[in-house]
Design an enzyme around this catalytic site. Structure first.
Site, PDB file in Angstrom:
ATOM      1  N   ASN A 137      72.564  27.886  80.954  1.00  0.00           N
ATOM      2  CA  ASN A 137      74.181  28.586  80.281  1.00  0.00           C
ATOM      3  C   ASN A 137      74.379  28.979  79.348  1.00  0.00           C
ATOM      4  O   ASN A 137      73.780  28.310  78.783  1.00  0.00           O
ATOM      5  CB  ASN A 137      74.353  26.555  80.242  1.00  0.00           C
ATOM      6  CG  ASN A 137      76.036  27.058  79.942  1.00  0.00           C
ATOM      7  OD1 ASN A 137      76.003  28.012  80.166  1.00  0.00           O
ATOM      8  ND2 ASN A 137      76.055  25.820  79.529  1.00  0.00           N
TER       9      ASN A 137
ATOM     10  N   CYS B 293      78.874  28.456  78.138  1.00  0.00           N
ATOM     11  CA  CYS B 293      79.586  27.902  77.869  1.00  0.00           C
ATOM     12  C   CYS B 293      80.743  27.539  76.919  1.00  0.00           C
ATOM     13  O   CYS B 293      80.134  27.984  76.214  1.00  0.00           O
ATOM     14  CB  CYS B 293      79.008  25.860  77.729  1.00  0.00           C
ATOM     15  SG  CYS B 293      79.993  24.582  77.685  1.00  0.00           S
TER      16      CYS B 293
HETATM   17  C1  LIG Z   1      83.513  18.910  84.848  1.00  0.00           C
HETATM   18  C2  LIG Z   1      82.276  20.423  84.339  1.00  0.00           C
HETATM   19  C3  LIG Z   1      81.185  20.390  84.353  1.00  0.00           C
HETATM   20  C4  LIG Z   1      80.519  21.719  83.610  1.00  0.00           C
HETATM   21  N1  LIG Z   1      78.868  21.651  83.262  1.00  0.00           N
HETATM   22  C5  LIG Z   1      79.066  21.982  82.696  1.00  0.00           C
HETATM   23  C6  LIG Z   1      77.099  22.216  82.911  1.00  0.00           C
HETATM   24  O1  LIG Z   1      76.894  21.685  82.165  1.00  0.00           O
HETATM   25  N2  LIG Z   1      76.945  23.747  82.532  1.00  0.00           N
HETATM   26  C7  LIG Z   1      76.859  24.705  83.212  1.00  0.00           C
HETATM   27  O2  LIG Z   1      76.470  25.483  83.324  1.00  0.00           O
HETATM   28  N3  LIG Z   1      77.823  24.706  83.835  1.00  0.00           N
HETATM   29  C8  LIG Z   1      78.653  23.145  83.578  1.00  0.00           C
HETATM   30  N4  LIG Z   1      80.172  23.544  84.784  1.00  0.00           N
HETATM   31  C9  LIG Z   1      80.547  24.946  85.504  1.00  0.00           C
HETATM   32  C10 LIG Z   1      80.308  24.656  86.653  1.00  0.00           C
HETATM   33  O3  LIG Z   1      78.803  25.237  87.051  1.00  0.00           O
HETATM   34  C11 LIG Z   1      81.225  26.636  87.557  1.00  0.00           C
HETATM   35  O4  LIG Z   1      80.218  26.992  86.556  1.00  0.00           O
HETATM   36  C12 LIG Z   1      82.386  26.150  87.225  1.00  0.00           C
HETATM   37  O5  LIG Z   1      83.145  25.180  87.629  1.00  0.00           O
HETATM   38  C13 LIG Z   1      82.592  27.682  88.315  1.00  0.00           C
HETATM   39  O6  LIG Z   1      82.946  27.069  89.481  1.00  0.00           O
HETATM   40  P1  LIG Z   1      83.886  25.894  90.679  1.00  0.00           P
HETATM   41  O7  LIG Z   1      84.973  26.747  90.490  1.00  0.00           O
HETATM   42  O8  LIG Z   1      82.871  25.381  91.786  1.00  0.00           O
HETATM   43  O9  LIG Z   1      83.702  24.422  89.809  1.00  0.00           O
HETATM   44  C14 LIG Z   1      81.412  22.066  85.307  1.00  0.00           C
HETATM   45  C15 LIG Z   1      82.194  22.243  85.348  1.00  0.00           C
HETATM   46  C16 LIG Z   1      83.296  21.564  85.411  1.00  0.00           C
HETATM   47  C17 LIG Z   1      84.327  21.318  86.406  1.00  0.00           C
END
Ligand SMILES: Cc1cc2nc3c(=O)[nH]c(=O)nc-3n(C[C@H](O)[C@H](O)[C@H](O)COP(=O)(O)O)c2cc1C
Ligand SMILES: Cc1cc2nc3c(=O)[nH]c(=O)nc-3n(C[C@H](O)[C@H](O)[C@H](O)COP(=O)(O)OP(=O)(O)OC[C@H]3O[C@@H](n4cnc5c(N)ncnc54)[C@H](O)[C@@H]3O)c2cc1C
Ligand SMILES: Cc1cc2nc3c(=O)[nH]c(=O)nc-3n(C[C@H](O)[C@H](O)[C@H](O)COP(=O)(O)OP(=O)(O)OC[C@H]3O[C@@H](n4cnc5c(N)ncnc54)[C@H](O)[C@@H]3O)c2cc1C
Ligand SMILES: Cc1cc2nc3c(=O)[nH]c(=O)nc-3n(C[C@H](O)[C@H](O)[C@H](O)COP(=O)(O)O)c2cc1C
Ligand code: FES
Ligand code: FES
Lengths: 261, 313, 313, 261
Positions: B136, B139
């Protein structure tokens, strides 16, 4: 703990007062697995907006696989849920979280506003246990009569003493539930089970500590998943860390919480 | 699940991310599936293409103060603040269960410095269960770290190289969408040895509570995810798939098999499902089933025929 | 519209964009309100804070082939391709009607070169009706032009300077959100003489028609607008408002008075309403009324008290 | 032309066949201003998803301020509209666009599938004009009986010859409307008014050109605004430029269009 995602049919809609609605679902798996203080996440609508499920305490269940929630219309999601039709199917996820730890000692249930919702389930559970119920008390409070009155009969069924309060005095005693609680002489030891707005919970927490009662509180938080996956529902605890309402709670020992009042 | 009925026909859903073979292209997105156990009673974890766990740092992090999440139109903002148990407790507490699932386990890692990335990678590389590492670098929630790595091609390459040199497992680099040209970063990490890229992480966003005249999130800004961002994600996946020759993993607003197949047409070899897990904890399994049905209905020899099959012009 | 009842109390909604005084902070976003006449039977055009017309180029443009629009989750993609009648016909055909409305008319301009920007500006500056010029340096739809100017601080500054030197009316520079750091561009155009900045233009996105295995838009990519992008817009407005000292005009997913007030809290002096005009052609007037009600209810001396009044920390 | 955005109450819901629904709204301003071939944009739902209004031809209006649309459920928006309750209020924008140019010459109305929708309004208008109706013809075609039969009676009310076709022969003649049209001997001059899928319109356009009939076609396009503001609804025309369906149409002289078949 096993959880289910059920397509549940709405089988009864009760408008208990202006904004307060009680829905009965046919939801056998969750109903069978649920215990008092746990909650469900309900999907409102079918589009992407609103996107997230909404959390609701389990208000009651029965042996026929029915599950009830009791809620107030405060925004879009609850508005849509209140407009559901009988027979419609709704996706319900649950049972979720850790509910009340039922103790043997005499019980005092304290519900403020919609905080009454989970206490009906708890009262039923307490009434079913082989214990002396004559020393149990239920305090139900709200701003005004319409928030309290419609549920009093349901609570009286269990043979416990029911005390009602309203802020405006339109029903029961005038004043807050904390005042009613203070003026009662409760047995000791006694376990106090509370659900309601945070200031009420914080107040109850202090009162119980003073009197040496053990106090369990059901708290709220914004939630995305309801099952420990998003880590969104954090609340500060006494140690300076966080608890997660959906898996560590929603019911906590009042002493665990850091009230932010 | 047509292939479970009558005359058995099993769709070929296998895809490869470098040396890593997946039974199907559907993974869980980091941070949206906890450590998988949370979902065990709701879906068959063993059917997932891969499980990507919540981002792990060298030391435990307690995360941001609440409120951490807020719903937006067809999406949500989160500012979890990368709360996690730290790599040591992760290895002791979470890896054993994950190892029983029979599914590739991919660990998402984050750090504040190259050293931190190196250390986590060393520790994780010692675990046989870890099938791949996802870095990651994107972030948006933590003020240092995060954005800086992901927004600069040189820094992104440096992290990639550090992790690449420390481990022999496949290294997936997760790209940030909050950049002018995502292909520049993608090419930089490809060059630096990434096995694959995954994208998109969340878009940086903000919500305001008018009543309190305050940001809705304690952290002020948060990461936007969900169906709202799907068009941006699809565009970036399409661009990156044309710019690099390593596999691309599509992420962003995927909730249905149709969504997943669209990302594959745009060039994704696999997909990750994030926010949809909150709305429908069975989303991953339903997407796998739906892709299977599509492959059979369209009589594709394999789902791999979909990868980059978009007809343009 | 409380102030139309009983005891008259008129909320002070006036705001200034440099030397330009607006009766209220609500403008129409370019490309979403045609040339205003389209809406004349649906709302009182004379009540608008300002009217910003569809982007005008030096020569007429016929725009992109269809499909040009597609709905997405809480948003839409457009690839109109900057279709417009060209500055000469605009001046002859549209300006006379616009001049009758008694509302500041702001002309959004676009070009492929500095020369083109200069020429349009010269022609528009000769029209008394033109109260300000908004420079579109951010349009994602046209392959040359657009993106290049908006994504590079030096080029953005060059366009700004060119227009600034050619006219004496206020110059608003409309920023693209498709950049790593929008404050860098904002500062560059402030330095180059912009009277104000407006943001955001659309996010670049894409949609795919799975049935046809083709991009849903003939142009492949398009601009994402609507409620879906509001969190990104609000974040960028907040960032830019802190980075520059010229007025900021907020745009992106605004549909209600609450939305508009949130952008003002984040630091916007005024707002533009775009996609919402399609959903509710009376949106602008309803937002004006709603802001008025809020100012009265909250007993604000003026709506200007809201600008940047967000409490953080 | 004056347009209105009305909150219109749903006063009647008719499920004419599996997927085909006819809704009657109380919508007096738009009904009074509408002419045949014009359309309305209807807001489905109240959230942000789906976001945009959906375009529908005006199927009928009456003197009591009622307006009807007749549509097929093809996706989310039409699905939501079909699920509306009687009494519900829906936001309708209209009347929009340029409708049919009613000519004095004998008329032939040709509707394929949902293309029948605007023709009922046109048939009524033609029947109200002081002209000889005996030589007017209406051809209604669809894939199968359920797409055609439910409307035939409504069209027969106007005393014109009604010819029905179905692709599968389950009702009326087997085959396409173009074939039925070719086999008719129509008066000359004659004005042909068509609405239906593009291949049908393109076919009708060629047939009419061959016979020297003037031909008006009502076409569709994706739309965001319906009122000329977004420029999204472009269609190529014969000159290599674009027309905008919502303001230049939806009814065009067939000779103007460049068919993309
Ligand atoms: C509550 C939450 C926590 C997340 N934590 C991480 C994380 O720890 N590491 C990471 O690389 N992405 C994290 N993400 C990003 C997701 O993995 C993903 O890339 C992003 O939400 C877009 O996809 P989606 O629209 O299907 O949710 C997080 C997303 C959400 C909603
Ligand atoms: C574990 C748990 C159990 C709950 N049980 C019940 C219950 O039994 N009955 C019940 O009526 N409600 C209950 N709630 C609260 C309920 O979830 C919210 O009222 C609901 O999610 C609001 O959704 P909405 O879309 O209508 O409101 P939104 O449109 O999301 O919000 C509208 C307004 O309501 C406010 N709001 C949002 N959530 C809450 C909340 N939790 N409390 C008060 N105001 C809020 C928002 O700040 C906003 O101003 C519970 C919450 C939790 C976490
Ligand atoms: C001027 C005009 C008048 C119209 N009049 C009528 C009418 O009287 N009755 C009627 O039933 N329909 C009519 N339509 C078509 C109608 O607007 C669409 O069917 C509707 O917008 C689909 O909305 P949805 O949300 O259900 O479908 P979506 O979810 O948007 O789309 C679902 C599927 O339907 C397809 N689709 C979308 N639009 C159309 C379309 N126009 N035609 C065919 N397939 C489409 C999509 O490609 C997609 O595959 C008219 C369209 C226009 C432009
Ligand atoms: C159909 C359409 C056409 C647009 N045309 C222009 C344009 O010509 N010039 C411009 O600067 N922005 C144009 N925009 C961008 C809008 O002005 C606005 O910046 C953007 O849509 C975000 O605001 P919204 O979410 O309120 O729509 C267009 C947007 C749409 C939806
Ligand atoms: S709501 Fe997701 S962890 Fe509690
Ligand atoms: S639909 Fe917007 S211009 Fe036609």
């Amino acid at each position: 703990m096993t959880q289910y995602q059920e397509k549940a049919a709405v089988i009864r809609i009760e408008r208990l007062s202006g904004d307060n609605v009680r829905l009965t679902f046919d939801c056998p798996d969750i109903a069978a697995a649920a215990s008092p203080g746990q909650f469900v996440m309900i999907r409102v609508g079918t589009g992407n907006d609103p996107l997230l499920r909404r959390p609701f305490s389990i208000h009651q269940t029965d042996e026929d696989g029915h599950l009830q929630v009791y809620f107030k219309v405060v925004g879009r999601g609850t508005g849509m849920l209140a407009a559901v039709r009988e027979g419609a199917e709704v996706s319900i996820l649950g049972p979720l979280g850790r509910g009340f730890q039922v103790a043997d000692s005499p019980a005092c249930l304290v519900g403020g506003g919609l905080g009454m919702a989970p206490l009906l389930f708890l009262a039923r559970k307490l009434s079913q246990l082989k214990r002396d119920r004559s020393r149990d008390t239920i305090i139900l409070g709200g701003r005004t009569s319409s928030e309290v009155e419609p549920l009093v009969k349901d609570f009286e069924e269990f043979g416990m003493t029911v005390v009602a309060t309203t802020d405006d005095g339109s029903y029961g005693q005038r004043g807050f539930v904390t005042a009613a609680f203070s003026s009662l002489s409760l047995p000791s030891p006694c376990t106090v089970y509370c659900c309601g707005p945070e200031p009420m919970l914080a107040g109850m927490s202090v009162l119980c500590r003073t009197r040496g009662y053990s106090c369990q509180v059901s708290v709220e938080s914004v939630m995305a998943c309801g099952m420990g996956a998003c880590l969104g529902c954090s609340k500060p605890n006494r140690d300076g860390g966080y608890v997660h309402v959906c898996v560590d709670g929603p019911v906590f020992d009042a002493e665990e919480m850091a009230w932010n009042i | 699940m047509e292939y479970l009925k009558g005359d058995v026909q099993i769709p070929d859903l296998r895809v490869n991310i470098g040396p890593l073979s997946l039974a199907n292209p559907v993974m869980t997105a980091s941070g949206t599936f906890g450590y998988a156990r949370e979902f065990e009673s709701l879906l068959d974890l063993g059917r997932l293409g891969a499980i990507i766990v919540k981002g792990i740092s060298l030391h435990p992090r307690s995360g941001n103060p609440p409120p951490r999440i807020i719903e937006t139109a067809s999406g949500m903002l989160n500012a979890i603040g990368l709360q996690n148990v730290g790599v040591d407790r992760f290895i002791v507490e979470k890896i054993p269960y994950l190892g029983t699932l029979g599914v590739p386990i991919i660990v998402n890692i984050l750090g504040d410095s190259l050293d931190e990335y190196r250390h986590i990678t060393e520790k994780l590389s010692a675990c046989e269960v870890v099938a791949a590492i996802e870095i990651n670098i994107s972030c948006p929630n933590v003020k240092k770290g995060g954005v800086a790595f992901g927004a600069d091609p040189a820094m992104a390459a440096a992290v990639t190289r550090t992790v690449r040199e420390t481990t022999s497992v496949p290294v997936i680099v997760k790209l940030s969408p909050n950049v002018t040209d995502v292909t520049v970063i993608a090419k930089a990490v490809e060059e630096a040895g990434a096995t694959a890229v995954s994208l998109i992480n969340t878009l940086i966003g903000m919500a305001i509570d008018l009543k309190r005249r305050r940001p809705a999130l304690a952290n002020v800004c948060g990461g936007l995810s969900g169906p709202a961002i799907k068009p941006v994600a699809l565009r970036m996946v399409y661009q990156v798939a044309q710019a690099v020759s390593i596999p691309v993993i599509g992420i962003g607003g995927i909730a249905t098999a149709e969504d997943a197949l669209e990302f594959m047409l745009a060039g994704a070899t696999a997909v990750q499902i994030g926010t949809a897990n909150f709305v429908n904890p069975r989303a991953c399994e339903e997407v796998i089933d739906g892709i299977g049905d599509y492959v059979l209905q369209e009589k594709l020899a394999s789902v791999r025929e979909m990868i980059g099959a978009l007809q343009v012009g």
